[in-house]
Design a protein around this motif. Sequence first.
Motif, short mmCIF file in Angstrom:
data_model
loop_
_atom_site.label_atom_id
_atom_site.label_comp_id
_atom_site.label_asym_id
_atom_site.label_seq_id
_atom_site.Cartn_x
_atom_site.Cartn_y
_atom_site.Cartn_z
N UNK A 60 -18.31 -15.12 -8.84
CA UNK A 60 -17.32 -15.96 -8.17
C UNK A 60 -16.18 -16.37 -9.10
N UNK A 61 -16.42 -16.20 -10.39
CA UNK A 61 -15.35 -16.51 -11.35
C UNK A 61 -14.45 -15.30 -11.62
N UNK A 62 -14.88 -14.10 -11.17
CA UNK A 62 -14.09 -12.91 -11.40
C UNK A 62 -12.96 -12.79 -10.38
N UNK A 63 -11.88 -12.16 -10.82
CA UNK A 63 -10.75 -11.91 -9.93
C UNK A 63 -11.06 -10.71 -9.04
N UNK A 64 -10.87 -10.81 -7.73
CA UNK A 64 -11.18 -9.67 -6.85
C UNK A 64 -10.25 -8.49 -7.11
N UNK A 65 -10.81 -7.32 -6.98
CA UNK A 65 -10.08 -6.08 -7.21
C UNK A 65 -10.05 -5.31 -5.90
N UNK A 66 -8.84 -4.80 -5.54
CA UNK A 66 -8.66 -4.06 -4.30
C UNK A 66 -8.45 -2.58 -4.62
N UNK A 67 -8.88 -1.74 -3.69
CA UNK A 67 -8.75 -0.30 -3.88
C UNK A 67 -8.03 0.30 -2.68
N UNK A 68 -7.00 1.09 -2.97
CA UNK A 68 -6.26 1.83 -1.95
C UNK A 68 -6.42 3.32 -2.23
N UNK A 69 -6.55 4.12 -1.15
CA UNK A 69 -6.84 5.55 -1.30
C UNK A 69 -5.83 6.36 -0.51
N UNK A 70 -5.29 7.37 -1.18
CA UNK A 70 -4.37 8.33 -0.55
C UNK A 70 -5.04 9.70 -0.56
N UNK A 71 -4.97 10.41 0.57
CA UNK A 71 -5.61 11.73 0.69
C UNK A 71 -4.54 12.81 0.61
N UNK A 180 -8.25 16.01 -1.62
CA UNK A 180 -8.49 15.22 -2.82
C UNK A 180 -8.10 13.78 -2.51
N UNK A 181 -9.00 12.86 -2.85
CA UNK A 181 -8.74 11.44 -2.62
C UNK A 181 -8.27 10.80 -3.92
N UNK A 182 -7.08 10.18 -3.88
CA UNK A 182 -6.51 9.48 -5.02
C UNK A 182 -6.67 7.98 -4.76
N UNK A 183 -7.51 7.34 -5.57
CA UNK A 183 -7.79 5.91 -5.39
C UNK A 183 -7.28 5.14 -6.60
N UNK A 184 -6.73 3.96 -6.31
CA UNK A 184 -6.23 3.11 -7.39
C UNK A 184 -6.70 1.69 -7.13
N UNK A 185 -7.17 1.05 -8.21
CA UNK A 185 -7.69 -0.31 -8.11
C UNK A 185 -6.75 -1.26 -8.84
#
Length: 742
Positions: A60-71, A180-185
């Motif tokens: 709960x102290x960590x900063x949330x990380x989001x992931x977006x994916x482009x195909x 190919x899936x390109x994901x970035x967090x």
Amino acid sequence: MNQNSRTVPDADQPFVSLGGGLSEESKLELLEYWRSITKRKWAILGLGLLVALLAAAVVYSLTPVYRATSTVLIEQGKRKVLSIEDVYGGMSQEKEYYQTQVEIIKSREVANRTVRGLRLWEYPEFDPRKPDTSLIGKAKEALGIKAEEVAWNEDRLVAATVETFSKSLSVEPVRLSQLVKLSFEAEDRQLAALVANAVADAYIGADREAKFSMTQQANDWLQQRTQALRDKLATSEKALQAYREKQGIVSLSGSAQTVIGQQIGEVTQRLVEAKARRAEAESAYEQMKSVRDGDYSSVPAVVRSTAVGEAKRQESTAALKVAELQQRYGSEHPRMVQAQSELKAAKENTLRQMQTVAASLTREYESARATERALEGALSSAKGTVQNVNRQEFQLSVLEREVESNKQLYDMFMNRAKETHESSDLQSAVARVVDPAVTPRLPVKPKKSQVIAIALVLGLFAGVLIALLLDKLDNTVKGIEDAERRFQVPVLSALPELGAAEGKSAMTMFIDKPESHLAEAVRTARTGVLLSNLDVPCRILVVTSSVPGEGKTTVSSNLALAHAQTKRTLLIDADMRRPQVARRLSLPPTVKGLSALVAGTARVEECIFTVKGSPLAVMPAGEVPPNPVELLLSQRFRETLDALARHYEVIIIDSPPVELVSDALVISPLATSTIFVVRAMETASPLVRKSLVRLQRAGANVLGVVLNHLDFSKSQRYYGEYSGYGKSGYEGYGYGQKKNAA
């Protein structure tokens, strides 16, 4: 009762092992594992909850990380205007090709284009200029270590940002497809989608530029190569024309060889015929030469001559005419003379014709020979001419092939150069985006519920492992079942753990508190002793232990008090190194005892005392001798023991611990049985097994083990034993009512 009347183990009897209890400990069974877990279930649960709470506090102290994916769809060889692979040597296998494209997406070039295009260092998350807030950075700051000052420019910012960028980017090919899936967090959800799409665009743009650059290079190379081929073609054409002019060749095209071949065939045919004629003429000539008298009538070639045949016919006619006239006229008759003259002329004509034919045979033979030689010369000349023509045509063919090859190469490269020039501004991309990244709604890290659940499970698992490890490392005796399993000897009884106040009066608790746990346990031990050696008039029992402090003196005293209720019983304190009986039974410190009796300085009456409230006779150790072992090994001690056995039915000897001194090993072979006292949950089982082995080797008859200081409530909680030994259990035997009535 003498010594021979007692049941004493034979000294020659072989040693009997204690069995599996003396070997390496067997593995815990499933039930024991379950007991190990259940007895510490609250500790295990507490550890699991603690680990889960710590994990919850961390996540709960960590900063949330989001992931977006482009195909991205990678297309191999689609809509290809220019087959560059023909120039550069072929394409890779399909699988290797896709893997290569995946590695290109991960390349530093694509990362640099993306970082530079988005100016990613301007986002706080990826800004390399921000202070180092990691533990190492804080430690350096605490130690006063300052970071090196860096003169930041765009190139350095890009290089520094690429490292962080690459850690946040993941490229994953979709199995059995061209996707190919390109994901970035990223901590910024919008930035995650922006970067994922920018990576795809950067990859496609880099590929397009690479193709354009490759096409330009190919175009330049083709132009240079075409010019070189043009010059080479012109040179080869000039060389061909020069050779034709030098050799005087207008256009052979195979006609020269055809004419000369026909000539050679005709000459060869004529030569064969000439050789046949020459052979025939030579045969006739040889027959003619064999004639010696000029008569060629035997030569077939002469005979076959027409002129010779006509001359012979005329000669035959003249001879026939002579024969007819000879019958009619005489030799002098004119007509006869004329006929003979005609016959003679015919013969001469025949000879002349034969000679003429023979001369013609010679001429014919010489002519045939000359004709044959001429034809052979003509054939050799024709063959030489053919060889010269072949050599000329071979060299001509070489030059023509070189011209044709140069012309084909020139035409091919000229066409390719035109195609490359026309398609230099038309390049299809190797990939296209089929599913652009969108702004994610939920974070992918940390997965709080999953992390907390895993932490709880791991905490519980660690607690179980620790519980099992503690039980595995704990080699003390926990209860009757554990003792019998470890030592392979019977357990006579288990005495309860006493408090500090009760421990002071434990020596006489059997008669002081007959309803207590200890009293009932002593009765159980007494029953076990009475059921052993039923035919022996006097039982001599040695009570010992491994080390001091296990309660052997308390067990000896209470067991003696229990036997004293029904039999004449004597308690002997044989621990002449650290005597405890006299002191704990409140006897005077200067009383005489076993040492004085064996030494002969006192009588039996002076060494025996009676316990108050019980008929039990007690013989203290007396004065501590300088050599206790020698005193116990003496014949006087044996005789004293025999004399006492004649007056008492039960003699209980409190001996020193086995592991400290050898007194118990000396006394136990003289006794009927040996009782071994073990302190529960404290004494190490290997030490107990070692002591039991030493007693057996000394010839002792180990009757059983008495567990002392056993916490019944803990054993019930841990092992499910002693459920009937609680307070209510003893009251069920009527001891509570007796106490109330008293």
